[in-house]
Design an enzyme around this catalytic site. Structure first.
Site, short mmCIF file in Angstrom:
data_model
loop_
_atom_site.label_atom_id
_atom_site.label_comp_id
_atom_site.label_asym_id
_atom_site.label_seq_id
_atom_site.Cartn_x
_atom_site.Cartn_y
_atom_site.Cartn_z
N LEU A 49 0.85 -1.18 0.00
CA LEU A 49 0.00 0.00 0.00
C LEU A 49 0.89 1.23 0.00
CD1 LEU A 49 -2.52 -1.17 2.74
CD2 LEU A 49 -2.93 -1.13 0.26
N ALA A 50 0.31 2.39 -0.31
CA ALA A 50 1.12 3.61 -0.31
C ALA A 50 1.83 3.80 1.02
CB ALA A 50 0.24 4.82 -0.64
N GLU A 51 1.14 3.52 2.13
CA GLU A 51 1.77 3.65 3.45
C GLU A 51 1.29 2.56 4.39
OE1 GLU A 51 3.99 5.97 4.20
OE2 GLU A 51 3.69 7.48 2.62
N THR A 52 2.21 2.12 5.24
CA THR A 52 1.89 1.32 6.41
C THR A 52 2.31 2.11 7.63
OG1 THR A 52 2.09 -0.82 5.28
CG2 THR A 52 2.34 -0.81 7.67
N CYS A 92 3.14 11.64 6.88
CA CYS A 92 2.09 11.05 6.05
C CYS A 92 0.74 11.38 6.66
CB CYS A 92 2.27 9.53 5.95
SG CYS A 92 0.92 8.75 5.00
#
Length: 259
Positions: free
Chosen positions: A44-47, A71
């Site tokens: 995913l774009a961010e964790t 983020c």
């Protein structure tokens, strides 16, 4: 080792909208390489990795390729998880991060982020037109590159060349213009961080809000990210800080097995 994990769609009121982020709850930090591998596996774009505390919780963010300093959507997702699964009686929490203490507030179905405001200045950058497929009216720089266009239709018409965007050297390229039924629209590209086009980017508003406040001579805004999933935002300039608000919908919860 089994770790709780949640996946949340942020800056949206509907499932499969906004920006999906994973939130992994920890008792203590794992080795950086392990957290990076988890983020790569999640893809995913961010964790977001969170060590919850009733006072100030600890928060770090990883893309599939790197740890980042700030983020928005994964912070909103982390707040949503703590409000709903750990601290149901609270409507205000704080996270200690690489970018300082960040406040997160719950107000009904909306979650608001207290983030830093980042001023931008006009710069001349060669190659933006080739990277985006269109010539912006203006380019500006904060910690990101801001390309300003005249119309919403131009933002929709951008056809990014990700190799050329990476070559611009900016960690994130934001394209923005006045909106038809919101104050401004935008798209965000960060291929160098493993995110070719981000669906709904909270941190972009650290630059967008002060820019549009100066241009429109107002402090409160609605904005929309014109990605395939679409992100919806309510924004406000508050001196040296910005407030970035949106909805969140939980998609899954479970556990991961890290050995």
């Amino acid at each position: 080792m089994k770790l709780p994990i949640h996946q949340v769609d942020a800056f949206t009121s509907r499932l499969f909208g906004g920006n999906p982020a994973a939130v992994v709850l920890l008792d203590a930090w794992l080795p950086d390489a392990v957290m990076q591998n988890i983020a790569m596996e999640n893809n995913l774009a961010e964790t977001a990795f969170v060590i919850p505390h009733h006072g100030v919780s600890e928060l770090r963010w990883f893309t599939p390729t790197m740890e980042v300093d700030l983020c928005g959507h994964a912070t909103l997702a982390a707040g949503h998880v703590l409000f709903n699964h750990r601290y149901q009686s609270l409507n205000q929490i704080e996270f200690r991060t690489r970018s300082g203490i960040l406040g997160v507030r719950r107000d009904g179905d909306m979650i608001s982020l207290d983030f830093p405001s980042l001023a931008s200045e006009t710069v001349t950058v060669t190659g933006v037109d080739a990277a985006l497929g269109l010539q912006p009216r203006e380019t500006r720089k904060s910690n990101s590159l801001l390309a300003v266009f005249d119309t919403e239709n131009e933002i929709r018409a951008i056809r990014p060349d990700f190799d050329r965007i990476t070559a611009l050297g900016a960690w994130m390229v934001i394209a923005t213009a006045p909106g038809k039924d919101v104050d401004y629209v935008f798209r965000v590209f960060a291929p160098g961080a493993g995110i070719p086009e981000d669906p709904a980017t909270g941190s972009a508003h650290c630059t967008l809000i002060p820019y549009w406040a100066g241009r429109l001579e107002k402090l409160r805004f609605t904005s929309r990210q014109l990605s395939a999933r679409v992100g919806e935002f309510q924004c406000e300039l508050r001196g040296s800080r910005v407030s970035i608000s949106g909805g969140a919908v939980e998609y899954l919860r479970g556990e991961i097995d890290v050995r």
